[in-house]
Write a protein that holds these residues in place. Structure first.
Motif, PDB file in Angstrom:
ATOM      1  N   UNK A 190       0.754  -1.348   0.155  1.00 52.58           N
ATOM      2  CA  UNK A 190      -0.420  -0.504  -0.042  1.00 52.58           C
ATOM      3  C   UNK A 190       0.946   1.782   0.140  1.00 52.58           C
ATOM      4  N   UNK A 191       0.286   2.865  -1.018  1.00 53.40           N
ATOM      5  CA  UNK A 191       1.654   3.372  -0.660  1.00 53.40           C
ATOM      6  C   UNK A 191       0.434   4.775  -0.810  1.00 53.40           C
ATOM      7  N   UNK A 192       0.636   5.817  -0.111  1.00 55.66           N
ATOM      8  CA  UNK A 192      -0.557   6.469  -0.557  1.00 55.66           C
ATOM      9  C   UNK A 192       0.589   8.107  -0.335  1.00 55.66           C
ATOM     10  N   UNK A 193      -0.060   8.725  -1.070  1.00 54.34           N
ATOM     11  CA  UNK A 193       0.806  10.377  -1.109  1.00 54.34           C
ATOM     12  C   UNK A 193      -0.516  11.808  -0.685  1.00 54.34           C
ATOM     13  N   UNK A 194      -0.768  12.115  -0.459  1.00 58.34           N
ATOM     14  CA  UNK A 194      -1.545  13.139  -0.415  1.00 58.34           C
ATOM     15  C   UNK A 194      -1.428  14.632   0.782  1.00 58.34           C
ATOM     16  N   UNK A 195      -1.913  15.716   0.918  1.00 58.07           N
ATOM     17  CA  UNK A 195      -1.653  16.942   1.865  1.00 58.07           C
ATOM     18  C   UNK A 195      -3.264  16.217   2.689  1.00 58.07           C
ATOM     19  N   UNK A 196      -3.082  17.297   3.332  1.00 55.08           N
ATOM     20  CA  UNK A 196      -3.380  17.276   4.799  1.00 55.08           C
ATOM     21  C   UNK A 196      -3.496  18.686   4.359  1.00 55.08           C
ATOM     22  N   UNK A 197      -4.398  19.459   4.903  1.00 56.54           N
ATOM     23  CA  UNK A 197      -5.304  20.040   4.238  1.00 56.54           C
ATOM     24  C   UNK A 197      -5.994  21.059   5.242  1.00 56.54           C
ATOM     25  N   UNK A 221       1.057  15.470  -7.941  1.00 55.99           N
ATOM     26  CA  UNK A 221      -0.354  14.928  -7.829  1.00 55.99           C
ATOM     27  C   UNK A 221      -0.733  15.581  -9.149  1.00 55.99           C
ATOM     28  N   UNK A 222      -0.001  15.497 -10.096  1.00 59.88           N
ATOM     29  CA  UNK A 222      -1.168  15.425 -11.555  1.00 59.88           C
ATOM     30  C   UNK A 222      -1.817  13.618 -11.988  1.00 59.88           C
ATOM     31  N   UNK A 223      -2.198  13.606 -11.349  1.00 60.26           N
ATOM     32  CA  UNK A 223      -3.026  12.322 -11.222  1.00 60.26           C
ATOM     33  C   UNK A 223      -3.530  12.283 -12.905  1.00 60.26           C
ATOM     34  N   UNK A 224      -4.303  12.956 -13.284  1.00 53.73           N
ATOM     35  CA  UNK A 224      -4.479  12.527 -14.518  1.00 53.73           C
ATOM     36  C   UNK A 224      -3.784  13.833 -15.355  1.00 53.73           C
ATOM     37  N   UNK A 225      -3.717  13.158 -17.441  1.00 53.03           N
ATOM     38  CA  UNK A 225      -3.174  14.436 -18.001  1.00 53.03           C
ATOM     39  C   UNK A 225      -1.735  14.765 -17.822  1.00 53.03           C
ATOM     40  N   UNK A 226      -1.037  14.056 -17.458  1.00 52.16           N
ATOM     41  CA  UNK A 226       0.046  15.104 -17.120  1.00 52.16           C
ATOM     42  C   UNK A 226       0.913  15.114 -18.000  1.00 52.16           C
ATOM     43  N   UNK A 227       0.727  14.336 -19.171  1.00 51.62           N
ATOM     44  CA  UNK A 227       1.221  14.220 -20.350  1.00 51.62           C
ATOM     45  C   UNK A 227       1.215  15.818 -21.164  1.00 51.62           C
ATOM     46  N   UNK A 380      -9.551  17.511  -2.904  1.00 52.16           N
ATOM     47  CA  UNK A 380      -9.432  18.439  -4.399  1.00 52.16           C
ATOM     48  C   UNK A 380      -8.983  18.225  -5.820  1.00 52.16           C
ATOM     49  N   UNK A 381      -9.468  18.688  -6.876  1.00 47.23           N
ATOM     50  CA  UNK A 381      -9.574  18.781  -8.016  1.00 47.23           C
ATOM     51  C   UNK A 381      -9.085  20.158  -9.048  1.00 47.23           C
ATOM     52  N   UNK A 382      -8.207  20.104  -9.762  1.00 51.95           N
ATOM     53  CA  UNK A 382      -8.289  21.314 -10.537  1.00 51.95           C
ATOM     54  C   UNK A 382      -8.167  20.896 -11.960  1.00 51.95           C
ATOM     55  N   UNK A 383      -8.952  21.590 -12.731  1.00 54.30           N
ATOM     56  CA  UNK A 383      -9.359  20.446 -13.971  1.00 54.30           C
ATOM     57  C   UNK A 383      -8.664  21.903 -14.548  1.00 54.30           C
ATOM     58  N   UNK A 399      -4.950  17.413  -5.235  1.00 49.14           N
ATOM     59  CA  UNK A 399      -4.236  16.820  -2.998  1.00 49.14           C
ATOM     60  C   UNK A 399      -4.368  15.637  -3.327  1.00 49.14           C
ATOM     61  N   UNK A 400      -4.864  14.738  -3.888  1.00 49.72           N
ATOM     62  CA  UNK A 400      -3.920  13.271  -3.820  1.00 49.72           C
ATOM     63  C   UNK A 400      -4.307  12.434  -4.656  1.00 49.72           C
ATOM     64  N   UNK A 401      -3.463  10.940  -4.649  1.00 54.51           N
ATOM     65  CA  UNK A 401      -3.368  10.268  -6.707  1.00 54.51           C
ATOM     66  C   UNK A 401      -5.029   9.656  -6.723  1.00 54.51           C
ATOM     67  N   UNK A 402      -6.001  10.852  -6.725  1.00 52.21           N
ATOM     68  CA  UNK A 402      -7.620  10.283  -6.735  1.00 52.21           C
ATOM     69  C   UNK A 402      -8.168   9.596  -7.988  1.00 52.21           C
ATOM     70  N   UNK A 403      -8.868   8.973  -6.760  1.00 53.51           N
ATOM     71  CA  UNK A 403      -9.774   7.595  -7.347  1.00 53.51           C
ATOM     72  C   UNK A 403     -10.841   7.724  -6.554  1.00 53.51           C
ATOM     73  N   UNK A 404     -12.185   8.389  -7.283  1.00 50.24           N
ATOM     74  CA  UNK A 404     -13.420   8.670  -5.807  1.00 50.24           C
ATOM     75  C   UNK A 404     -13.954   7.438  -5.751  1.00 50.24           C
TER      76      UNK A 404
END
Length: 442
Positions: A190-197, A221-227, A380-383, A399-404
């Motif tokens: 298990x691994x998770x890197x995230x922000x505590x706000x 912290x760009x889990x999607x669309x890093x390209x 939180x995601x910024x698109x 703010x995390x490698x997020x998957x709802x």
């Protein structure tokens, strides 16, 4: 003048401290001789007066390096006072300020059997001190001196549970949390890197040395669309939060080289998405360990709340919020939904959005956060879309490698009570300020 010689770094490991002296430590006078290669005679002479009875002082570890960010050597050492019946040593930190070694910190640390279980090391602009908590459990604390404030920057914990190694790093300065669980075959379970706000009470002054601003500017912290993301010059986000008795507030400063506005209901645009998992509250739990097995909370929550914030066109179409949930809403929650508000404005480098959400929607009562930290799983995601005609070329900063659909991937928002702080900090000029205020009659 300071002597520019290559310093010997005292390395410390969890199971062994490699020190240049025996397990009995060294005397204070011998210690002063050993640091003559790094500091001039005036500095050494000042250090010789640091203790009224130096014969009672034994040095157990020491290091020279920069922990104040000025590229000038500072000093740290751990010492024990002879005759002290407590199993305790102290970490003392000296910063070179205007050519003088100034004592900026004295922190006590407990040991179990030997003072060697506590050792210091200066690396990467931070002064670290390792401490054995118990068999199989070690902690490393990191401190920095920034503009007169000694901040507790981070803490690393390593715990051995049967054939599992659990590692956790909390960075109070960058506000990140990194957890990793590895088995004896070096496989990551298990691994998770995230922000505590951290969310402080609205109107509270945040003193220098404490962090309350989350900054998204790293590819981690760009889990999607890093390209499609071209670094912070493409899109960077600063997030802060506050609360009062009725609402939680967010402010998003988005630095965007190309802002895509919401011109119509079906048009693609930049937007912000705030997610809460109300099944994971109080003390957020991402996993449990039982009988040498790791059970990850990787299912979808039955109480997801999503607030999508559209900045509008910054002219005729105002910012607005759309709220969604897979939970059965109470009457109070339905009524409170009408109080969700957002405003936005263009800036020279992007745009800023402010939003408020009623605490009643999240089921948070003021009494929950009156005594201790209250946590809610939150990401939180910024698109960021740079071309409305190519929405598939979207970058998502989060703010995390997020998957709802996976509860273990959420980050955390922390409600901080009025009498507490997220992290620790001390001002080295505090006593001078107190004395000055007393002289002026305060």
């Amino acid at each position: 003048m300071r002597k520019n010689k290559v310093k010997t770094v005292i390395l410390f490991l969890f199971s062994l401290h490699l020190c240049a002296f025996s397990q009995s430590g060294i005397s204070y006078s011998e210690f002063l001789k050993r640091i003559e290669d790094y500091f001039n005679s005036e500095m050494i002479n000042d250090l010789s007066k640091a203790f009224s009875n130096p014969q009672r002082i034994t040095i157990w570890s020491w290091d020279v390096g920069d922990f104040s960010g000025d590229n000038i050597s500072d000093l740290a050492y751990t010492y024990k006072i002879s005759g002290d019946r407590d199993q305790r040593v102290y970490l003392r930190m000296y910063a070179d300020i205007d050519g003088f070694l100034v004592n900026v910190a004295d922190f006590p640390y407990k040991f179990i059997e030997l003072p060697l279980e506590v050792g210091c090391n200066i690396k990467g602009g931070t002064c670290f001190v390792s401490q054995k908590i118990r068999n199989g459990v070690w902690k490393i604390f990191g401190y920095r001196l920034l503009n007169g404030a000694v901040i507790h920057k981070e803490v690393f914990t390593s715990e051995k549970i049967d054939n599992l190694s659990v590692e956790n790093t909390i960075d109070y300065y960058k506000l990140t949390n990194h957890t990793k669980i590895i088995n004896d075959k070096n496989k990551i379970l298990y691994e998770n890197k995230y922000f505590n706000i951290p969310s402080y009470h609205r109107g509270r002054l945040i003193f220098h040395g404490y962090s309350n601003k989350v900054v998204l500017d790293d590819v981690d912290f760009v889990p999607r669309g890093a390209y499609w993301w071209n670094g912070e010059q493409d899109c960077k986000v600063e997030i802060t939060s506050a609360y009062d008795e009725d609402f939680i507030y967010f402010q998003f400063n988005v630095f965007d080289d190309k802002v895509i506005k919401k011109l119509c209901d079906t048009c693609y645009s930049d937007y912000i998405s705030v997610w809460f998992d109300l099944m994971n509250i109080g003390d957020v739990v991402h996993y449990t360990i039982k009988n040498n097995n790791v059970f990850v909370n990787d299912t979808m929550s039955n109480a997801l709340y999503n607030f999508i914030i559209y900045p509008g066109d910054f002219k005729d179409i105002p910012a607005y919020v759309q709220a969604y949930s897979n939970d059965k809403l109470t009457t109070i929650q339905q009524i409170s939904a009408s109080q969700i508000k957002a405003v936005s404005n263009l800036t020279e480098n992007g745009y800023v959005v402010k939003a408020k959400i009623p605490l009643s929607i999240l089921g948070v009562e003021p009494s929950f956060i009156s005594a201790d930290f209250y946590k809610i799983a939150c990401s939180i995601e910024i698109h960021d879309i740079d071309n409305e005609f190519r929405p598939e070329e979207e970058s998502v900063l989060a703010t995390s490698k997020f998957n709802y659909a996976n509860s273990s991937t959420f980050g955390t928002i922390i409600f901080v009570p009025a009498n507490q702080w997220y992290g620790e900090c001390s001002n080295i000029y505090r006593q001078d300020i107190y004395r000055a205020l007393l002289e002026f009659g305060y």
